[in-house]
Design an enzyme around this catalytic site. Structure first.
Site, PDB file in Angstrom:
ATOM      1  CD  GLU A  68       0.185   9.682  -8.063  1.00 40.04           C
ATOM      2  OE1 GLU A  68       0.715  10.665  -8.613  1.00 40.04           O
ATOM      3  OE2 GLU A  68       0.780   8.955  -7.244  1.00 40.04           O
ATOM      4  CG  ASP A 123       2.345  -0.347  -9.444  1.00 42.83           C
ATOM      5  OD1 ASP A 123       1.741  -1.229 -10.063  1.00 42.83           O
ATOM      6  OD2 ASP A 123       3.546  -0.446  -9.139  1.00 42.83           O
TER       7      ASP A 123
END
Ligand code: IMP
Ligand code: MG
Length: 187
Positions: free
Chosen positions: A104, A108
């Site tokens: 990835e 967040d």
């Protein structure tokens, strides 16, 4: 010549050489950890992870396959996460009994990864790990174990190297910090 992205670039956070150097380290580490694996599958999260995947895979010496998942948690034009995650495209491989490594671009809040990891785990892979290029650890809302991290970064909106500003500039070879004022001017 002035390029379109320069208006939005406050500063370069991670330059190309630093990125590539760290990706070699990650690839070397992953190659050692999976040296005995015969079933390694890299699952890239689209679209942001694609630059990272292609560079990382070139430094993984263990034979492996690649596959893709597309997930979204952001409404268009909205830079805050919604917590609602949707799988827009699923992996095509059967992951049962395989060593799966998810690749990835950035973590967040963690909502996207939590959903993707849980979805994959339910299919009984032999192992499931996560490799994220960037980690905004201070922003985490849901817990995620990150097995391989490129860089931990502060809470700034970044773009380039797979990460977009309203779908653009994913092609830049470095990670830049977005200029909030320039973004507001566009809104
Ligand atoms: P999360 O679900 O909040 O962890 O969000 C993860 C996704 O949000 C990433 O896969 C990115 O697509 C996007 N994202 C989060 N922070 C940034 C950023 O600073 N720049 C660009 N995209 C980001
Ligand atoms: Mg993404």
């Amino acid at each position: 010549m002035t390029q379109a992205y320069q208006k939005y670039l406050k500063e370069v956070l991670i330059d190309e050489a630093t990125l590539q150097h760290r990706i070699i380290e990650l690839g070397t580490q992953i190659s050692a950890d999976y040296a005995n694996s015969t079933t390694l599958l890299l699952v890239c999260i689209l679209k942001g992870g694609v630059m990272f995947l292609t560079d990382l895979a070139r430094h993984i010496t263990v034979p492996h396959e690649i596959d893709f998942v597309a997930a979204s948690s952001y409404g268009s034009g909205n830079r805050e996460t919604s917590g609602h995650v949707r799988i827009n495209h699923d992996v095509t491989a059967n992951i049962k009994d395989r060593d799966v490594l998810v690749v990835e671009d950035i973590i967040d809040s963690g909502y996207t990864l939590r959903f993707v990891m849980d979805t994959l785990l339910a299919r009984h892979p032999k192992s499931l790990r996560l490799c994220a290029l960037l980690d905004k650890a201070s922003r985490r809302v849901v817990p995620i174990r990150v097995d391989y991290t490129g860089f931990e970064i502060e809470n700034k909106f970044v773009f380039g190297y797979g990460l977009d500003l309203d779908e653009k500039f994913r092609n830049l070879p470095f990670i830049g910090v977005a200029d909030e004022e320039a973004l507001k001017d566009d809104a």
